[in-house]
Design a protein around this motif. Structure first.
Motif, PDB file in Angstrom:
ATOM      1  N   MET A 141       0.818  -1.206   0.000  1.00  0.00           N
ATOM      2  CA  MET A 141       0.000   0.000   0.000  1.00  0.00           C
ATOM      3  C   MET A 141       0.860   1.267   0.000  1.00  0.00           C
ATOM      4  O   MET A 141       0.374   2.361  -0.289  1.00  0.00           O
ATOM      5  CB  MET A 141      -0.915   0.015   1.226  1.00  0.00           C
ATOM      6  N   GLN A 142       2.150   1.119   0.311  1.00  0.00           N
ATOM      7  CA  GLN A 142       3.040   2.273   0.425  1.00  0.00           C
ATOM      8  C   GLN A 142       3.861   2.518  -0.841  1.00  0.00           C
ATOM      9  O   GLN A 142       4.705   3.422  -0.860  1.00  0.00           O
ATOM     10  CB  GLN A 142       3.995   2.065   1.605  1.00  0.00           C
ATOM     11  N   PHE A 143       3.643   1.738  -1.895  1.00  0.00           N
ATOM     12  CA  PHE A 143       4.406   1.947  -3.124  1.00  0.00           C
ATOM     13  C   PHE A 143       4.266   3.386  -3.614  1.00  0.00           C
ATOM     14  O   PHE A 143       3.176   3.942  -3.652  1.00  0.00           O
ATOM     15  CB  PHE A 143       3.934   0.999  -4.227  1.00  0.00           C
ATOM     16  N   GLY A 144       5.409   3.969  -3.993  1.00  0.00           N
ATOM     17  CA  GLY A 144       5.425   5.334  -4.494  1.00  0.00           C
ATOM     18  C   GLY A 144       5.604   6.384  -3.423  1.00  0.00           C
ATOM     19  O   GLY A 144       5.693   7.571  -3.734  1.00  0.00           O
ATOM     20  N   ARG A 145       5.707   5.947  -2.175  1.00  0.00           N
ATOM     21  CA  ARG A 145       5.820   6.911  -1.068  1.00  0.00           C
ATOM     22  C   ARG A 145       7.242   7.451  -0.940  1.00  0.00           C
ATOM     23  O   ARG A 145       8.222   6.727  -1.060  1.00  0.00           O
ATOM     24  CB  ARG A 145       5.439   6.227   0.250  1.00  0.00           C
ATOM     25  N   GLY A 146       7.344   8.733  -0.669  1.00  0.00           N
ATOM     26  CA  GLY A 146       8.584   9.339  -0.206  1.00  0.00           C
ATOM     27  C   GLY A 146       9.693   9.475  -1.243  1.00  0.00           C
ATOM     28  O   GLY A 146       9.486   9.336  -2.442  1.00  0.00           O
ATOM     29  N   ASP A 147      10.899   9.754  -0.728  1.00  0.00           N
ATOM     30  CA  ASP A 147      12.060   9.960  -1.584  1.00  0.00           C
ATOM     31  C   ASP A 147      12.764   8.620  -1.845  1.00  0.00           C
ATOM     32  O   ASP A 147      12.255   7.557  -1.511  1.00  0.00           O
ATOM     33  CB  ASP A 147      13.020  10.978  -0.959  1.00  0.00           C
ATOM     34  N   ARG A 148      13.944   8.693  -2.435  1.00  0.00           N
ATOM     35  CA  ARG A 148      14.689   7.492  -2.804  1.00  0.00           C
ATOM     36  C   ARG A 148      14.936   6.577  -1.607  1.00  0.00           C
ATOM     37  O   ARG A 148      14.755   5.360  -1.695  1.00  0.00           O
ATOM     38  CB  ARG A 148      16.032   7.876  -3.424  1.00  0.00           C
ATOM     39  N   GLU A 149      15.358   7.164  -0.483  1.00  0.00           N
ATOM     40  CA  GLU A 149      15.689   6.346   0.674  1.00  0.00           C
ATOM     41  C   GLU A 149      14.459   5.634   1.232  1.00  0.00           C
ATOM     42  O   GLU A 149      14.527   4.471   1.639  1.00  0.00           O
ATOM     43  CB  GLU A 149      16.330   7.214   1.767  1.00  0.00           C
ATOM     44  N   VAL A 150      13.338   6.319   1.243  1.00  0.00           N
ATOM     45  CA  VAL A 150      12.100   5.709   1.731  1.00  0.00           C
ATOM     46  C   VAL A 150      11.693   4.559   0.813  1.00  0.00           C
ATOM     47  O   VAL A 150      11.341   3.456   1.267  1.00  0.00           O
ATOM     48  CB  VAL A 150      10.973   6.758   1.819  1.00  0.00           C
ATOM     49  N   ARG A 151      11.748   4.787  -0.485  1.00  0.00           N
ATOM     50  CA  ARG A 151      11.338   3.756  -1.435  1.00  0.00           C
ATOM     51  C   ARG A 151      12.285   2.561  -1.395  1.00  0.00           C
ATOM     52  O   ARG A 151      11.850   1.408  -1.506  1.00  0.00           O
ATOM     53  CB  ARG A 151      11.255   4.352  -2.847  1.00  0.00           C
ATOM     54  N   LEU A 152      13.559   2.830  -1.244  1.00  0.00           N
ATOM     55  CA  LEU A 152      14.528   1.736  -1.138  1.00  0.00           C
ATOM     56  C   LEU A 152      14.259   0.903   0.106  1.00  0.00           C
ATOM     57  O   LEU A 152      14.321  -0.331   0.079  1.00  0.00           O
ATOM     58  CB  LEU A 152      15.953   2.292  -1.118  1.00  0.00           C
ATOM     59  N   SER A 153      13.928   1.547   1.217  1.00  0.00           N
ATOM     60  CA  SER A 153      13.611   0.827   2.456  1.00  0.00           C
ATOM     61  C   SER A 153      12.406  -0.085   2.268  1.00  0.00           C
ATOM     62  O   SER A 153      12.395  -1.230   2.723  1.00  0.00           O
ATOM     63  CB  SER A 153      13.335   1.808   3.599  1.00  0.00           C
ATOM     64  N   LEU A 154      11.385   0.428   1.594  1.00  0.00           N
ATOM     65  CA  LEU A 154      10.196  -0.385   1.355  1.00  0.00           C
ATOM     66  C   LEU A 154      10.526  -1.567   0.449  1.00  0.00           C
ATOM     67  O   LEU A 154      10.105  -2.708   0.718  1.00  0.00           O
ATOM     68  CB  LEU A 154       9.096   0.462   0.726  1.00  0.00           C
ATOM     69  N   SER A 155      11.288  -1.316  -0.602  1.00  0.00           N
ATOM     70  CA  SER A 155      11.668  -2.401  -1.507  1.00  0.00           C
ATOM     71  C   SER A 155      12.466  -3.479  -0.774  1.00  0.00           C
ATOM     72  O   SER A 155      12.226  -4.671  -0.957  1.00  0.00           O
ATOM     73  CB  SER A 155      12.485  -1.848  -2.680  1.00  0.00           C
ATOM     74  N   ARG A 156      13.404  -3.063   0.048  1.00  0.00           N
ATOM     75  CA  ARG A 156      14.210  -4.033   0.798  1.00  0.00           C
ATOM     76  C   ARG A 156      13.347  -4.851   1.756  1.00  0.00           C
ATOM     77  O   ARG A 156      13.564  -6.059   1.924  1.00  0.00           O
ATOM     78  CB  ARG A 156      15.309  -3.307   1.573  1.00  0.00           C
ATOM     79  N   ALA A 157      12.385  -4.193   2.384  1.00  0.00           N
ATOM     80  CA  ALA A 157      11.495  -4.911   3.302  1.00  0.00           C
ATOM     81  C   ALA A 157      10.692  -5.966   2.549  1.00  0.00           C
ATOM     82  O   ALA A 157      10.567  -7.116   2.990  1.00  0.00           O
ATOM     83  CB  ALA A 157      10.560  -3.934   4.010  1.00  0.00           C
ATOM     84  N   LEU A 158      10.163  -5.602   1.404  1.00  0.00           N
ATOM     85  CA  LEU A 158       9.386  -6.554   0.615  1.00  0.00           C
ATOM     86  C   LEU A 158      10.257  -7.686   0.100  1.00  0.00           C
ATOM     87  O   LEU A 158       9.867  -8.868   0.160  1.00  0.00           O
ATOM     88  CB  LEU A 158       8.706  -5.829  -0.549  1.00  0.00           C
ATOM     89  N   VAL A 159      11.437  -7.362  -0.386  1.00  0.00           N
ATOM     90  CA  VAL A 159      12.351  -8.396  -0.884  1.00  0.00           C
ATOM     91  C   VAL A 159      12.723  -9.374   0.226  1.00  0.00           C
ATOM     92  O   VAL A 159      12.868 -10.577  -0.004  1.00  0.00           O
ATOM     93  CB  VAL A 159      13.606  -7.746  -1.495  1.00  0.00           C
ATOM     94  N   ALA A 160      12.837  -8.881   1.447  1.00  0.00           N
ATOM     95  CA  ALA A 160      13.177  -9.739   2.579  1.00  0.00           C
ATOM     96  C   ALA A 160      12.106 -10.797   2.848  1.00  0.00           C
ATOM     97  O   ALA A 160      12.386 -11.834   3.443  1.00  0.00           O
ATOM     98  CB  ALA A 160      13.405  -8.897   3.833  1.00  0.00           C
ATOM     99  N   LEU A 161      10.885 -10.526   2.408  1.00  0.00           N
ATOM    100  CA  LEU A 161       9.797 -11.494   2.603  1.00  0.00           C
ATOM    101  C   LEU A 161       9.845 -12.632   1.587  1.00  0.00           C
ATOM    102  O   LEU A 161       9.165 -13.641   1.752  1.00  0.00           O
ATOM    103  CB  LEU A 161       8.442 -10.785   2.513  1.00  0.00           C
ATOM    104  N   GLY A 162      10.621 -12.467   0.523  1.00  0.00           N
ATOM    105  CA  GLY A 162      10.791 -13.535  -0.452  1.00  0.00           C
ATOM    106  C   GLY A 162       9.683 -13.599  -1.495  1.00  0.00           C
ATOM    107  O   GLY A 162       8.963 -12.617  -1.744  1.00  0.00           O
ATOM    108  N   ASP A 163       9.530 -14.778  -2.088  1.00  0.00           N
ATOM    109  CA  ASP A 163       8.610 -14.958  -3.216  1.00  0.00           C
ATOM    110  C   ASP A 163       7.149 -14.715  -2.861  1.00  0.00           C
ATOM    111  O   ASP A 163       6.317 -14.547  -3.755  1.00  0.00           O
ATOM    112  CB  ASP A 163       8.758 -16.373  -3.783  1.00  0.00           C
ATOM    113  N   VAL A 164       6.830 -14.679  -1.588  1.00  0.00           N
ATOM    114  CA  VAL A 164       5.446 -14.451  -1.173  1.00  0.00           C
ATOM    115  C   VAL A 164       4.927 -13.097  -1.651  1.00  0.00           C
ATOM    116  O   VAL A 164       3.710 -12.879  -1.738  1.00  0.00           O
ATOM    117  CB  VAL A 164       5.320 -14.571   0.360  1.00  0.00           C
ATOM    118  N   VAL A 165       5.840 -12.188  -2.014  1.00  0.00           N
ATOM    119  CA  VAL A 165       5.416 -10.845  -2.425  1.00  0.00           C
ATOM    120  C   VAL A 165       5.034 -10.768  -3.901  1.00  0.00           C
ATOM    121  O   VAL A 165       4.536  -9.735  -4.353  1.00  0.00           O
ATOM    122  CB  VAL A 165       6.518  -9.797  -2.136  1.00  0.00           C
ATOM    123  N   GLU A 166       5.265 -11.828  -4.653  1.00  0.00           N
ATOM    124  CA  GLU A 166       5.019 -11.768  -6.099  1.00  0.00           C
ATOM    125  C   GLU A 166       3.601 -11.322  -6.468  1.00  0.00           C
ATOM    126  O   GLU A 166       3.431 -10.492  -7.372  1.00  0.00           O
ATOM    127  CB  GLU A 166       5.353 -13.112  -6.734  1.00  0.00           C
TER     128      GLU A 166
END
Length: 212
Positions: A135-160
């Motif tokens: 639900m947070q996709f597109g939020r904030g600046d580069r650092e915020v978006r990178l943090s969200l991407s890393r969090a999702l990637v940490a969850l693995g294939d379940v995020v597909e």
């Protein structure tokens, strides 16, 4: 008392040494002082040492104190408490990672909540967490978006599934962010900037094709 005074000293090196001393010789009597200092400490390295000192204490003492901080009106208190909970890794802290924290208006609090959530999420809850984070996709600046991407990637294939949904969004910013996250999921060594650039190129080409 000397250590308590040193934790509030004007010199950051003195505060760092005091936090190190408290962690080296952990005493439950210092937990309140450590938590309170986390909420106001201006120096990043001292805050990190304060968190380390908290990890040295029994979680049955520290976790309730940190959970209470999550309701603070001060953003740093919430953010640092979340950071400390992510390092302590007590499963009992999961229920404290609320939707309101994951969507906190303060970017640093939200980023800390995302990181804590992916560390603490129990088996069977990953899909729900992925949907909430998406639900947070597109939020904030580069650092915020990178943090969200890393969090999702940490969850693995379940995020597909949530990535596919977001990549079909009408919002080009959401599509680009989701596409960059999908690339990182497939290639964790890919640079985030390159992934974003490539995602934007793909989005732009898609828009041109639709226009034609």
């Amino acid at each position: 008392m000397r250590l308590l005074d040193a934790l509030a000293a004007g010199n950051s090196s003195t505060r760092l040494e005091a936090a190190l001393a408290v962690g080296t010789h952990p005493d439950p009597g210092f937990v309140d002082a450590l938590v309170e200092r986390c909420a106001i400490e201006p120096d990043f390295f001292v805050r990190d040492m304060l968190t380390w000192a908290l990890t040295r204490l029994p979680s049955e003492i520290t976790v309730p104190k940190l959970r209470a901080e999550l309701g603070s009106e001060h953003a740093q208190a919430r953010s640092q408490a979340l950071h400390s909970l992510s390092k302590i890794r007590d499963p009992n802290a999961w229920s404290a990672i609320t939707r309101s924290l994951l969507r906190d208006a303060d970017d640093e609090v939200a980023r800390s909540a995302w990181r804590a959530a992916v560390v603490l999420v129990p088996d069977g809850e990953q899909e729900g967490l992925a949907a909430e984070l998406a639900m947070q996709f597109g939020r904030g600046d580069r650092e915020v978006r990178l943090s969200l991407s890393r969090a999702l990637v940490a969850l693995g294939d379940v995020v597909e599934p949530v990535l596919r949904t977001a990549m079909a969004s009408h919002d080009p910013t959401v599509r680009a962010h989701a596409s960059a996250t999908e690339r990182l999921l497939r290639d964790p060594d890919a640079g985030f900037e390159l992934a974003v650039v490539e995602a934007r190129r793909v989005v732009a080409l898609g828009a041109e094709t639709t226009a034609c």
